[in-house]
Motif scaffolding. Structure first.
Motif, PDB file in Angstrom:
ATOM      1  N   GLN A  20      48.505  51.810  36.234  1.00 19.60           N
ATOM      2  CA  GLN A  20      49.912  51.920  35.851  1.00 19.60           C
ATOM      3  C   GLN A  20      50.818  51.241  36.883  1.00 19.60           C
ATOM      4  O   GLN A  20      51.808  50.595  36.528  1.00 19.60           O
ATOM      5  CB  GLN A  20      50.299  53.392  35.699  1.00 19.60           C
ATOM      6  CG  GLN A  20      49.743  54.046  34.444  1.00 19.60           C
ATOM      7  CD  GLN A  20      50.162  55.504  34.335  1.00 19.60           C
ATOM      8  OE1 GLN A  20      50.052  56.265  35.290  1.00 19.60           O
ATOM      9  NE2 GLN A  20      50.659  55.892  33.172  1.00 19.60           N
ATOM     10  N   SER A  21      50.458  51.402  38.156  1.00 18.28           N
ATOM     11  CA  SER A  21      51.240  50.782  39.226  1.00 18.28           C
ATOM     12  C   SER A  21      51.222  49.256  39.111  1.00 18.28           C
ATOM     13  O   SER A  21      52.260  48.592  39.250  1.00 18.28           O
ATOM     14  CB  SER A  21      50.691  51.211  40.587  1.00 18.28           C
ATOM     15  OG  SER A  21      51.337  50.521  41.634  1.00 18.28           O
ATOM     16  N   GLU A  22      50.048  48.678  38.827  1.00 16.98           N
ATOM     17  CA  GLU A  22      49.938  47.225  38.694  1.00 16.98           C
ATOM     18  C   GLU A  22      50.672  46.723  37.454  1.00 16.98           C
ATOM     19  O   GLU A  22      51.320  45.669  37.478  1.00 16.98           O
ATOM     20  CB  GLU A  22      48.468  46.811  38.648  1.00 16.98           C
ATOM     21  CG  GLU A  22      47.792  46.783  40.007  1.00 16.98           C
ATOM     22  CD  GLU A  22      48.507  45.855  40.969  1.00 16.98           C
ATOM     23  OE1 GLU A  22      48.598  44.644  40.703  1.00 16.98           O
ATOM     24  OE2 GLU A  22      49.017  46.348  41.989  1.00 16.98           O
ATOM     25  N   LEU A  23      50.571  47.470  36.356  1.00 18.06           N
ATOM     26  CA  LEU A  23      51.286  47.081  35.138  1.00 18.06           C
ATOM     27  C   LEU A  23      52.798  47.071  35.385  1.00 18.06           C
ATOM     28  O   LEU A  23      53.512  46.153  34.961  1.00 18.06           O
ATOM     29  CB  LEU A  23      50.945  48.041  33.993  1.00 18.06           C
ATOM     30  CG  LEU A  23      49.524  47.937  33.415  1.00 18.06           C
ATOM     31  CD1 LEU A  23      49.268  49.067  32.428  1.00 18.06           C
ATOM     32  CD2 LEU A  23      49.306  46.595  32.738  1.00 18.06           C
ATOM     33  N   LYS A  24      53.273  48.102  36.081  1.00 20.03           N
ATOM     34  CA  LYS A  24      54.696  48.183  36.407  1.00 20.03           C
ATOM     35  C   LYS A  24      55.104  47.041  37.331  1.00 20.03           C
ATOM     36  O   LYS A  24      56.163  46.429  37.178  1.00 20.03           O
ATOM     37  CB  LYS A  24      54.992  49.530  37.055  1.00 20.03           C
ATOM     38  CG  LYS A  24      56.463  49.762  37.353  1.00 20.03           C
ATOM     39  CD  LYS A  24      56.681  51.144  37.967  1.00 20.03           C
ATOM     40  CE  LYS A  24      58.158  51.359  38.277  1.00 20.03           C
ATOM     41  NZ  LYS A  24      58.378  52.693  38.896  1.00 20.03           N
ATOM     42  N   HIS A  25      54.216  46.731  38.298  1.00 18.53           N
ATOM     43  CA  HIS A  25      54.474  45.656  39.256  1.00 18.53           C
ATOM     44  C   HIS A  25      54.609  44.317  38.542  1.00 18.53           C
ATOM     45  O   HIS A  25      55.572  43.569  38.745  1.00 18.53           O
ATOM     46  CB  HIS A  25      53.334  45.625  40.275  1.00 18.53           C
ATOM     47  CG  HIS A  25      53.395  44.485  41.230  1.00 18.53           C
ATOM     48  ND1 HIS A  25      52.274  43.973  41.847  1.00 18.53           N
ATOM     49  CD2 HIS A  25      54.424  43.722  41.671  1.00 18.53           C
ATOM     50  CE1 HIS A  25      52.623  42.967  42.625  1.00 18.53           C
ATOM     51  NE2 HIS A  25      53.914  42.796  42.530  1.00 18.53           N
ATOM     52  N   TYR A  26      53.654  44.003  37.671  1.00 22.98           N
ATOM     53  CA  TYR A  26      53.661  42.707  36.991  1.00 22.98           C
ATOM     54  C   TYR A  26      54.778  42.615  35.955  1.00 22.98           C
ATOM     55  O   TYR A  26      55.253  41.522  35.647  1.00 22.98           O
ATOM     56  CB  TYR A  26      52.305  42.439  36.340  1.00 22.98           C
ATOM     57  CG  TYR A  26      51.361  41.688  37.252  1.00 22.98           C
ATOM     58  CD1 TYR A  26      51.183  40.322  37.121  1.00 22.98           C
ATOM     59  CD2 TYR A  26      50.685  42.342  38.264  1.00 22.98           C
ATOM     60  CE1 TYR A  26      50.354  39.626  37.965  1.00 22.98           C
ATOM     61  CE2 TYR A  26      49.844  41.654  39.123  1.00 22.98           C
ATOM     62  CZ  TYR A  26      49.682  40.295  38.963  1.00 22.98           C
ATOM     63  OH  TYR A  26      48.859  39.606  39.814  1.00 22.98           O
ATOM     64  N   ALA A  27      55.199  43.750  35.426  1.00 25.48           N
ATOM     65  CA  ALA A  27      56.296  43.731  34.451  1.00 25.48           C
ATOM     66  C   ALA A  27      57.655  43.704  35.149  1.00 25.48           C
ATOM     67  O   ALA A  27      58.599  43.074  34.669  1.00 25.48           O
ATOM     68  CB  ALA A  27      56.210  44.947  33.542  1.00 25.48           C
ATOM     69  N   GLY A  28      57.741  44.367  36.303  1.00 21.52           N
ATOM     70  CA  GLY A  28      59.026  44.500  36.974  1.00 21.52           C
ATOM     71  C   GLY A  28      59.377  43.366  37.895  1.00 21.52           C
ATOM     72  O   GLY A  28      60.535  42.984  38.036  1.00 21.52           O
ATOM     73  N   THR A  75      46.386  55.866  37.831  1.00 24.17           N
ATOM     74  CA  THR A  75      47.623  55.673  38.599  1.00 24.17           C
ATOM     75  C   THR A  75      47.705  54.251  39.138  1.00 24.17           C
ATOM     76  O   THR A  75      48.767  53.615  39.101  1.00 24.17           O
ATOM     77  CB  THR A  75      47.692  56.673  39.775  1.00 24.17           C
ATOM     78  OG1 THR A  75      47.658  58.013  39.262  1.00 24.17           O
ATOM     79  CG2 THR A  75      48.962  56.475  40.588  1.00 24.17           C
ATOM     80  N   GLN A  91      53.767  37.606  31.619  1.00 21.28           N
ATOM     81  CA  GLN A  91      54.072  38.494  32.734  1.00 21.28           C
ATOM     82  C   GLN A  91      55.212  37.928  33.583  1.00 21.28           C
ATOM     83  O   GLN A  91      55.339  36.718  33.750  1.00 21.28           O
ATOM     84  CB  GLN A  91      52.825  38.704  33.593  1.00 21.28           C
ATOM     85  CG  GLN A  91      51.706  39.412  32.834  1.00 21.28           C
ATOM     86  CD  GLN A  91      50.371  39.335  33.553  1.00 21.28           C
ATOM     87  OE1 GLN A  91      50.176  38.526  34.442  1.00 21.28           O
ATOM     88  NE2 GLN A  91      49.439  40.178  33.139  1.00 21.28           N
TER      89      GLN A  91
END
Length: 431
Positions: A139-147, A136, A207
């Protein structure tokens, strides 16, 4: 020390590794991030150790360096997950080892893979013990860096290049040619660190979110490239100049030596300019001063009266990130990431100034440069946000400010501003 060893196996001139080590030691950004114990420094330490071991494995053809590289790569990844890219130089070191049968190279690669993963799990045991939470978080960090991250988004390739240029322009001017020269001259031995530097920069450049500390391993490896370029420039000095001498007796001087020293000094100039700041004793940030002040005031009669919920004139506080922490069970306080996240009740738009905060019942606003300085760094992009903070930072403001510590981790020393939105609870002589 690690960059000295790495450069020593890539250089022919004995003083080039000393220059590289000195450049790293005097790098203001490396010192600054070390000063604040950023995890990137520890991750970069293991990263450079891994790459150095890969280089030694190819230079000396000793499998022991491969096992060391795999273990160090796993530890670096345990510090910060995107360093999993170190699997690339470890793989190259295994497959490019000269004079070894391909079957043995594959067997070494499998063992290195097991050591890499084992070292990672030893450093991050909760990847197994609490897999759901770990996944979790990733996934949160991936979403953060992508968003995106408020105030830290945009073209990351350009941003990181500009960042490195500001730190020391010679990291790019001499470092990038040095990477190309190393591949051309050293070929096999240079591939682990040059390929990693290029792929890693490509990753962080793709990123949406960017932070300077993410570029630390690239910065250090570019410094190794600076050494390679300086060595090549010195080597290209004509033989006539090398044999020439100036002066007589004890004062004979070689123009070749003078040229070599001058070439070595050029990339050091930006670091030497910032040297006085690096040797200053550390000072508490404005944030630390503000926190200490509020903690002390809560234990005074006036503090209990105005700060504590039980006080007869208790104030309502609103704070943002990188300010002081007031215990919500004791103080009437509400926190937002940024003042820009507070919406006006009538139209759900961003608040515009003190009056909007007053309308929502707040008496005091806590602002921190760790948050709002990013808007002032890009005033064209964040014009509305700058306008809001300009309106908040008026005459009714107390600043906890250390004058802009040059080693500041965020926003000129993490200054904190306490803004009195309302005086309705205060008498003039108590302000």
């Amino acid at each position: 020390g690690l960059t000295y060893v790495l450069s020593k196996h890539l250089s022919r001139l004995k003083w080039i590794p000393l220059l590289v080590a000195l450049l790293v030691a005097l790098s203001r950004e490396h010192v600054r991030l070390s000063h604040y114990m950023a995890v990137d420094v520890m991750a970069t330490f293991f990263c450079i150790a891994c790459i150095t071991a890969c280089t030694l494995a190819l230079a000396q053809n000793k499998p022991g360096w491969l096992w060391a590289a795999a273990l160090l790569g796993g530890l670096s990844t345990s510090c910060k997950y995107n360093y999993a890219l170190l699997a690339i130089p470890v793989t190259l070191a295994c497959l490019l080892t000269p004079g070894v049968a391909w079957g043995k190279r594959i067997a070494r690669l499998v063992l290195c893979g097991a050591l890499f993963v084992g070292a990672f799990l030893a450093g991050s045991p909760y990847m197994l013990l609490d897999r759901e939470a770990a996944w979790t978080g990733i996934q949160s960090e991936l979403k953060h860096y992508a968003g995106g991250h408020l105030g830290q988004t945009g073209n990351s390739f350009i941003w990181y290049l500009n960042y490195l240029q500001i730190v020391n322009p010679f990291y790019l001017i001499l470092g990038i040619p040095g990477i190309a020269l190393s591949i051309w001259r050293e070929r096999r031995a240079a591939l682990p660190w040059t390929v990693f530097a290029l792929v890693y920069f490509w990753l962080i450049g793709r990123q949406t979110v960017h932070f300077g500390r993410n570029a630390l391993p690239v910065m250090v490896l570019l410094i190794v490239g600076v050494g390679a370029t300086v060595e090549s420039l010195v080597s290209w000095i004509p033989a006539k100049v090398r044999d020439k001498k100036w002066g007589t007796g004890r004062w004979r001087l070689s123009p070749y030596s003078v040229a070599a020293v001058l070439l070595a000094l050029v990339p050091l100039i930006p670091s030497l300019i910032s040297l006085p700041a690096l040797v200053e004793p550390p000072r508490p940030s404005g944030k630390a001063l503000a926190q200490a002040w509020f903690d002390e005031q809560l234990d005074t009669p006036a503090g209990r009266r105005y700060l504590d919920k039980s006080g007869d004139r208790s104030l309502n506080f609103v704070g943002e990130s990188y300010t002081v922490y007031l215990e919500p069970s004791r103080v009437n306080v509400k926190y937002f990431t940024s003042m820009t996240h507070i919406k006006r009740e009538q139209d759900e738009q961003m608040i515009r100034g003190p009056q909007d905060l007053l309308d929502q019942g707040y008496d005091v606003a806590l602002l921190g440069t760790g948050m709002f300085h990013r808007f002032y760094d890009n005033p064209d992009v964040f014009a509305k946000q700058v306008q809001l903070y300009d309106a908040l930072l008026g005459s009714n403001t107390v600043a906890f400010d250390q004058g802009g510590d040059v080693l500041a981790f965020r926003g000129d020393g993490l200054q904190v501003y306490v803004v009195s939105v309302s005086y309705t609870h205060l008498r003039a002589h108590e302000t």
